[in-house]
Scaffold this motif. Structure first.
Motif, mmCIF file in Angstrom:
data_model
loop_
_atom_site.group_PDB
_atom_site.id
_atom_site.type_symbol
_atom_site.label_atom_id
_atom_site.label_comp_id
_atom_site.label_asym_id
_atom_site.label_seq_id
_atom_site.Cartn_x
_atom_site.Cartn_y
_atom_site.Cartn_z
ATOM 1 N N ARG A 60 35.312 37.766 38.687
ATOM 2 C CA ARG A 60 34.878 37.687 40.088
ATOM 3 C C ARG A 60 34.877 39.059 40.775
ATOM 4 O O ARG A 60 34.978 39.167 41.995
ATOM 5 N N GLY A 61 34.731 40.097 39.975
ATOM 6 C CA GLY A 61 34.744 41.444 40.523
ATOM 7 C C GLY A 61 33.605 41.709 41.493
ATOM 8 O O GLY A 61 33.777 42.435 42.479
ATOM 9 N N HIS A 62 32.417 41.129 41.244
ATOM 10 C CA HIS A 62 31.296 41.346 42.150
ATOM 11 C C HIS A 62 31.528 40.677 43.497
ATOM 12 O O HIS A 62 31.090 41.192 44.538
ATOM 13 N N PHE A 254 37.654 45.244 33.461
ATOM 14 C CA PHE A 254 38.615 45.334 34.564
ATOM 15 C C PHE A 254 39.354 44.004 34.759
ATOM 16 O O PHE A 254 39.428 43.471 35.859
ATOM 17 N N TYR A 255 39.901 43.491 33.651
ATOM 18 C CA TYR A 255 40.548 42.182 33.738
ATOM 19 C C TYR A 255 41.871 42.228 34.499
ATOM 20 O O TYR A 255 42.329 41.194 35.000
ATOM 21 N N LEU A 256 42.480 43.398 34.625
ATOM 22 C CA LEU A 256 43.701 43.504 35.422
ATOM 23 C C LEU A 256 43.341 43.655 36.895
ATOM 24 O O LEU A 256 42.524 44.491 37.268
ATOM 25 N N ARG A 257 43.970 42.861 37.739
ATOM 26 C CA ARG A 257 43.674 42.890 39.161
ATOM 27 C C ARG A 257 43.892 44.284 39.752
ATOM 28 O O ARG A 257 43.108 44.755 40.575
ATOM 29 N N LYS A 258 44.975 44.955 39.326
ATOM 30 C CA LYS A 258 45.256 46.279 39.895
ATOM 31 C C LYS A 258 44.166 47.274 39.549
ATOM 32 O O LYS A 258 43.862 48.182 40.346
ATOM 33 N N HIS A 259 43.552 47.126 38.378
ATOM 34 C CA HIS A 259 42.463 48.024 38.008
ATOM 35 C C HIS A 259 41.196 47.702 38.799
ATOM 36 O O HIS A 259 40.454 48.612 39.186
ATOM 37 N N ARG A 260 40.932 46.417 39.032
ATOM 38 C CA ARG A 260 39.777 46.054 39.854
ATOM 39 C C ARG A 260 39.934 46.604 41.265
ATOM 40 O O ARG A 260 38.956 47.060 41.877
ATOM 41 N N ARG A 261 41.145 46.559 41.779
ATOM 42 C CA ARG A 261 41.380 47.084 43.128
ATOM 43 C C ARG A 261 41.094 48.575 43.185
ATOM 44 O O ARG A 261 40.509 49.068 44.160
ATOM 45 N N VAL A 262 41.522 49.311 42.172
ATOM 46 C CA VAL A 262 41.255 50.753 42.136
ATOM 47 C C VAL A 262 39.747 51.002 42.101
ATOM 48 O O VAL A 262 39.219 51.865 42.821
ATOM 49 N N LEU A 263 39.035 50.249 41.256
ATOM 50 C CA LEU A 263 37.584 50.414 41.162
ATOM 51 C C LEU A 263 36.910 50.115 42.494
ATOM 52 O O LEU A 263 36.054 50.897 42.964
ATOM 53 N N ILE A 264 37.271 49.015 43.117
ATOM 54 C CA ILE A 264 36.637 48.613 44.372
ATOM 55 C C ILE A 264 36.894 49.650 45.462
ATOM 56 O O ILE A 264 35.984 50.028 46.209
#
Length: 280
Positions: A60-62, A254-264
């Protein structure tokens, strides 16, 4: 996304005014994340499918990214290209299908938000699509390429091979994989030839388009050092219009939430720095 909807003509509209489901083009379906009525956005963002993943994006990254950008005054359309997710199968497979579908997406986002310049964002195959379209369409003001194109260089092979020479088992497994006939990364990507990529990037930089390259550990089979981008794509890749991140410890999806947050947050900050705040 669980939204109540109402049908009005060709459009499917959610009762939640923050997001709107739209049908457009030849059976394409997407979701527009709107900004406040008083906001005058400078650009809009299109989020392209990553492989066969639906418009919600991996994990759900998008969805998270679209809502984050909309909150800072940037409208976003995340949509399914034909044959994926909620969109219909293409009536005819043509060589310009990718261009036509992105063109239809830009038009519907313009009609709904008033923007006329766009940033294309994609992961993996979505990054390939973004690069091809951005090089040919002057409406594209920027691209965000997550594990997008790059090409192995002499430096890449030295960094890749030398540490493995001390581990014969790794060398043997690599040689076996090369002779197994199994699909390689190149079978799933749509990179132009390296000379064409250099020319396409130079064209974008010359018209002052902005590019953000983000590489993760998922790109390690072909990218393993920050200096490699300029080494393989020439001086345009070292220009001030091009930004680069290399997060080798991050997973491709980016399956780790913390990594998705950094990307976003990186994308949100880059959008702010390159295109400024939305007007009031």
């Amino acid at each position: 996304m669980n939204l109540q909807v109402k049908i009005t003509g060709d459009n499917v509209e959610p009762l939640d005014t923050g997001e709107r489901v739209v049908q457009f083009g030849n059976g394409l379906v997407g979701v527009i994340s709107h900004v406040g009525k008083a906001v005058k956005p400078r650009v809009g963002v299109l989020l392209l499918n990553a492989g066969i993943t639906r418009h919600v994006g991996p994990f759900r990254g998008h969805v998270e990214l679209a809502r984050r950008l909309a909150a800072q005054g940037i409208p976003v359309l995340r949509f399914d290209q034909s044959g994926l997710g909620d969109s219909a199968l293409p009536g005819q497979a043509t060589s310009d299908r990718r261009r036509r579908e992105v063109d239809a997406a830009m038009r519907v986002l313009a009609e709904n938000t008033g923007v006329y310049r766009f940033v294309l964002c994609g992961l993996c195959s979505g990054a390939d699509d973004a690069f091809h379209v951005a090089a040919a369409d002057p409406r594209v003001a920027g691209t965000i390429l997550i594990d997008g194109l790059a090409y192995p260089t002499v430096g890449f092979w030295l960094r890749h091979v030398l540490p493995r020479l001390l581990h014969p088992g790794k060398v043997l497994r690599y040689l076996r994989s090369r002779g197994s006939g199994a699909p390689s990364l190149a079978d799933y990507r749509d990179f132009p030839s390296r000379p064409d990529a250099v020319r396409m990037l130079s064209t974008m930089v010359a018209r002052d388009a902005r590019l953000l390259f983000v590489f993760t550990g998922g790109a390690y089979p072909y990218f393993n050092h920050r200096a490699q981008l300029a080494a393989c794509l020439g001086s345009a890749a070292a220009s001030t219009q091009v930004s680069l991140e290399f997060w080798r410890e991050y997973d491709h999806t980016f399956y780790l939430r913390k990594h998705r947050r950094v990307l976003i947050e990186r994308i949100a900050g880059w959008m702010q720095s390159q295109f400024g705040p939305a007007g009031q």
